[in-house]
Design an enzyme around this catalytic site. Structure first.
Site, PDB file in Angstrom:
ATOM      1  N   ASN A 151       0.804  -1.231   0.000  1.00 50.75           N
ATOM      2  CA  ASN A 151       0.000   0.000   0.000  1.00 50.75           C
ATOM      3  C   ASN A 151       0.833   1.277   0.000  1.00 50.75           C
ATOM      4  O   ASN A 151       0.383   2.299  -0.512  1.00 50.75           O
ATOM      5  CB  ASN A 151      -0.919  -0.026   1.240  1.00 50.75           C
ATOM      6  CG  ASN A 151      -1.500   1.338   1.553  1.00 50.75           C
ATOM      7  OD1 ASN A 151      -2.433   1.785   0.892  1.00 50.75           O
ATOM      8  ND2 ASN A 151      -0.934   2.011   2.563  1.00 50.75           N
ATOM      9  N   ALA A 152       2.038   1.221   0.560  1.00 46.45           N
ATOM     10  CA  ALA A 152       2.832   2.461   0.687  1.00 46.45           C
ATOM     11  C   ALA A 152       2.996   3.128  -0.675  1.00 46.45           C
ATOM     12  O   ALA A 152       3.310   2.467  -1.666  1.00 46.45           O
ATOM     13  CB  ALA A 152       4.202   2.155   1.281  1.00 46.45           C
TER      14      ALA A 152
ATOM     15  N   TYR B 266       3.853   9.120 -11.307  1.00 48.80           N
ATOM     16  CA  TYR B 266       2.962   8.331 -10.441  1.00 48.80           C
ATOM     17  C   TYR B 266       2.147   7.327 -11.265  1.00 48.80           C
ATOM     18  O   TYR B 266       2.069   6.138 -10.926  1.00 48.80           O
ATOM     19  CB  TYR B 266       2.048   9.306  -9.701  1.00 48.80           C
ATOM     20  CG  TYR B 266       1.056   8.697  -8.754  1.00 48.80           C
ATOM     21  CD1 TYR B 266       1.445   8.290  -7.475  1.00 48.80           C
ATOM     22  CD2 TYR B 266      -0.275   8.555  -9.115  1.00 48.80           C
ATOM     23  CE1 TYR B 266       0.513   7.761  -6.592  1.00 48.80           C
ATOM     24  CE2 TYR B 266      -1.210   8.027  -8.232  1.00 48.80           C
ATOM     25  CZ  TYR B 266      -0.816   7.629  -6.971  1.00 48.80           C
ATOM     26  OH  TYR B 266      -1.732   7.106  -6.093  1.00 48.80           O
TER      27      TYR B 266
ATOM     28  N   PRO C 283      -7.977   2.550  -6.568  1.00 46.33           N
ATOM     29  CA  PRO C 283      -8.886   3.519  -5.942  1.00 46.33           C
ATOM     30  C   PRO C 283      -9.058   4.752  -6.827  1.00 46.33           C
ATOM     31  O   PRO C 283      -8.116   5.159  -7.522  1.00 46.33           O
ATOM     32  CB  PRO C 283      -8.168   3.910  -4.639  1.00 46.33           C
ATOM     33  CG  PRO C 283      -7.080   2.902  -4.438  1.00 46.33           C
ATOM     34  CD  PRO C 283      -6.710   2.426  -5.817  1.00 46.33           C
ATOM     35  N   GLY C 284     -10.237   5.332  -6.750  1.00 43.00           N
ATOM     36  CA  GLY C 284     -10.416   6.672  -7.300  1.00 43.00           C
ATOM     37  C   GLY C 284      -9.852   7.666  -6.298  1.00 43.00           C
ATOM     38  O   GLY C 284      -8.881   7.366  -5.600  1.00 43.00           O
TER      39      GLY C 284
HETATM   40  P1  NDP Z   1      -0.850   8.705   2.584  1.00 39.93           P
HETATM   41  O1  NDP Z   1       0.148   9.683   2.074  1.00 39.93           O
HETATM   42  O2  NDP Z   1      -1.954   9.176   3.460  1.00 39.93           O
HETATM   43  O3  NDP Z   1      -0.136   7.467   3.305  1.00 39.93           O
HETATM   44  C1  NDP Z   1       0.936   6.800   2.691  1.00 39.93           C
HETATM   45  C2  NDP Z   1       1.724   6.056   3.745  1.00 39.93           C
HETATM   46  O4  NDP Z   1       2.843   5.436   3.100  1.00 39.93           O
HETATM   47  C3  NDP Z   1       2.267   6.992   4.820  1.00 39.93           C
HETATM   48  O5  NDP Z   1       2.081   6.421   6.094  1.00 39.93           O
HETATM   49  C4  NDP Z   1       3.721   7.109   4.432  1.00 39.93           C
HETATM   50  O6  NDP Z   1       4.608   7.355   5.503  1.00 39.93           O
HETATM   51  C5  NDP Z   1       3.991   5.717   3.870  1.00 39.93           C
HETATM   52  N1  NDP Z   1       5.243   5.716   3.111  1.00 39.93           N
HETATM   53  C6  NDP Z   1       5.689   6.658   2.250  1.00 39.93           C
HETATM   54  N2  NDP Z   1       6.915   6.347   1.817  1.00 39.93           N
HETATM   55  C7  NDP Z   1       7.256   5.176   2.430  1.00 39.93           C
HETATM   56  C8  NDP Z   1       8.416   4.364   2.404  1.00 39.93           C
HETATM   57  N3  NDP Z   1       9.477   4.672   1.656  1.00 39.93           N
HETATM   58  N4  NDP Z   1       8.428   3.230   3.152  1.00 39.93           N
HETATM   59  C9  NDP Z   1       7.360   2.903   3.927  1.00 39.93           C
HETATM   60  N5  NDP Z   1       6.242   3.640   3.999  1.00 39.93           N
HETATM   61  C10 NDP Z   1       6.198   4.771   3.262  1.00 39.93           C
HETATM   62  O7  NDP Z   1      -1.441   8.016   1.265  1.00 39.93           O
HETATM   63  P2  NDP Z   1      -2.812   7.257   1.020  1.00 39.93           P
HETATM   64  O8  NDP Z   1      -3.237   6.532   2.230  1.00 39.93           O
HETATM   65  O9  NDP Z   1      -3.728   8.202   0.366  1.00 39.93           O
HETATM   66  O10 NDP Z   1      -2.340   6.221  -0.116  1.00 39.93           O
HETATM   67  C11 NDP Z   1      -2.127   4.844   0.127  1.00 39.93           C
HETATM   68  C12 NDP Z   1      -1.955   4.161  -1.220  1.00 39.93           C
HETATM   69  O11 NDP Z   1      -3.124   4.345  -2.004  1.00 39.93           O
HETATM   70  C13 NDP Z   1      -0.784   4.709  -2.041  1.00 39.93           C
HETATM   71  O12 NDP Z   1      -0.146   3.678  -2.735  1.00 39.93           O
HETATM   72  C14 NDP Z   1      -1.477   5.640  -3.014  1.00 39.93           C
HETATM   73  O13 NDP Z   1      -0.716   5.828  -4.175  1.00 39.93           O
HETATM   74  C15 NDP Z   1      -2.766   4.883  -3.262  1.00 39.93           C
HETATM   75  N6  NDP Z   1      -3.855   5.696  -3.763  1.00 39.93           N
HETATM   76  C16 NDP Z   1      -4.347   6.739  -3.033  1.00 39.93           C
HETATM   77  C17 NDP Z   1      -5.384   7.491  -3.533  1.00 39.93           C
HETATM   78  C18 NDP Z   1      -5.980   8.638  -2.791  1.00 39.93           C
HETATM   79  O14 NDP Z   1      -6.830   9.324  -3.372  1.00 39.93           O
HETATM   80  N7  NDP Z   1      -5.632   8.906  -1.541  1.00 39.93           N
HETATM   81  C19 NDP Z   1      -5.970   7.198  -4.854  1.00 39.93           C
HETATM   82  C20 NDP Z   1      -5.396   6.076  -5.520  1.00 39.93           C
HETATM   83  C21 NDP Z   1      -4.370   5.353  -4.982  1.00 39.93           C
HETATM   84  P3  NDP Z   1       4.890   8.847   6.013  1.00 39.93           P
HETATM   85  O15 NDP Z   1       3.714   9.202   6.858  1.00 39.93           O
HETATM   86  O16 NDP Z   1       6.138   8.735   6.813  1.00 39.93           O
HETATM   87  O17 NDP Z   1       5.054   9.700   4.805  1.00 39.93           O
END
Ligand code: NDP
Length: 238
Positions: A80-81, A145, A175-176
């Site tokens: 998920n990250a 991205y 996800p949207g």
């Molecule tokens: P957030 O930015 O809210 O959360 C992402 C998490 O990933 C954070 O906790 C972040 O840590 C962690 N992270 C970032 N870099 C690393 C790393 N190098 N190693 C480990 N963990 C890491 O994002 P979302 O919850 O919105 O997104 C989750 C997933 O869903 C992602 O893959 C995103 O691309 C995907 N997505 C999201 C959408 C949206 O609208 N929100 C839409 C479509 C896909 P830290 O807090 O330290 O930065």
């Protein structure tokens, strides 16, 4: 009474400290799974939190050793990250290109790699990778991205074919637009324009993605589903 069959299953979620990952950790815990998450910080009190960086294979290998020592053999993986570093292609710096590839694409490889052979040996498991609407249909300002999120779909479809003989499934969720810190960065004007394009006229919630993840992890609900992309987007298709 029926269940998703996730009770006592060991499941790892990357980026589980906040946003969509935290919602997944919370729901899977409530469904009775033994959940570990990895992130750059581990302040989410739900699940076993391990600080690890998905861009580094050694870091994820060490996390895998800790998780399996503490909770037992892993059944499920949720890659998920993810990060964004948005800009129009002509203005995108090599650093922002590489950083997004490192987290969103190499990170998925580093997440699955330490567990896959054990999963093959046990002949049980499900892998869910969080892709994106941007990888599916493209999005201006997100060439880096979108490239990673489309690549993850290719990875999942290929892995699904390879892993089927070991009874392992691999699927993606696209996800949207979901309400998390990631989308809080979208300027209000752009946000209004996006919302107007979504037939549900609103962004989704992290729980919408958590339930889709639980479905794809479930050996009861989705045992014949593999190589699939589940779009969770309020009918925001092309
Ligand atoms: P957030 O930015 O809210 O959360 C992402 C998490 O990933 C954070 O906790 C972040 O840590 C962690 N992270 C970032 N870099 C690393 C790393 N190098 N190693 C480990 N963990 C890491 O994002 P979302 O919850 O919105 O997104 C989750 C997933 O869903 C992602 O893959 C995103 O691309 C995907 N997505 C999201 C959408 C949206 O609208 N929100 C839409 C479509 C896909 P830290 O807090 O330290 O930065």
């Amino acid at each position: 009474m029926v269940s998703l069959g996730l009770e006592d299953k060991v499941i790892v979620v990357t980026g589980g400290n906040r946003g969509i990952g935290a919602a997944i950790v919370s729901l899977l815990t409530d469904l009775g799974a033994k959940v570990a998450y990895t992130d750059l910080a581990a302040t989410n009190p739900k699940g076993l939190g391990i600080v690890a960086d998905v861009t580094k294979l050694e870091s994820m290998e060490e996390a895998a050793r800790k998780i399996e020592a503490e909770l037992g053999p892993v059944y499920g993986i949720v890659a998920n990250a993810g990060i964004t570093r948005d800009n129009f292609f002509a203005k995108l710096t090599p650093e922002d290109w590489d950083m997004v590839i490192n987290v969103n694409l190499k990170g998925v490889n580093h997440t699955i790699k330490p567990f896959i052979e054990g999963m093959y040996e046990r002949q049980a498991g499900s892998i869910v990778c969080i892709s994106s609407i941007s990888g599916d249909r493209g999005n201006a300002g997100q060439t880096n991205y979108a490239a990673t999120k489309a690549a993850v779909i290719g990875l999942v479809k290929s892995l699904a074919r390879e892993a089927a003989r070991y009874n392992i499934r691999a699927n993606a969720i696209a996800p949207g637009f979901i309400n998390t810190e990631m989308t809080l960065a979208i300027p209000e004007k752009v946000r209004d324009k996006i919302t107007a394009e979504i037939p549900f006229r609103r962004f989704g919630e992290p729980d919408d993605i958590a339930w889709a993840t639980a479905y794809l992890l479930s050996p009861v609900a989705s045992s014949y589903v593999s190589g699939e992309v589940l779009r969770v987007n309020g009918a925001h298709h092309t």
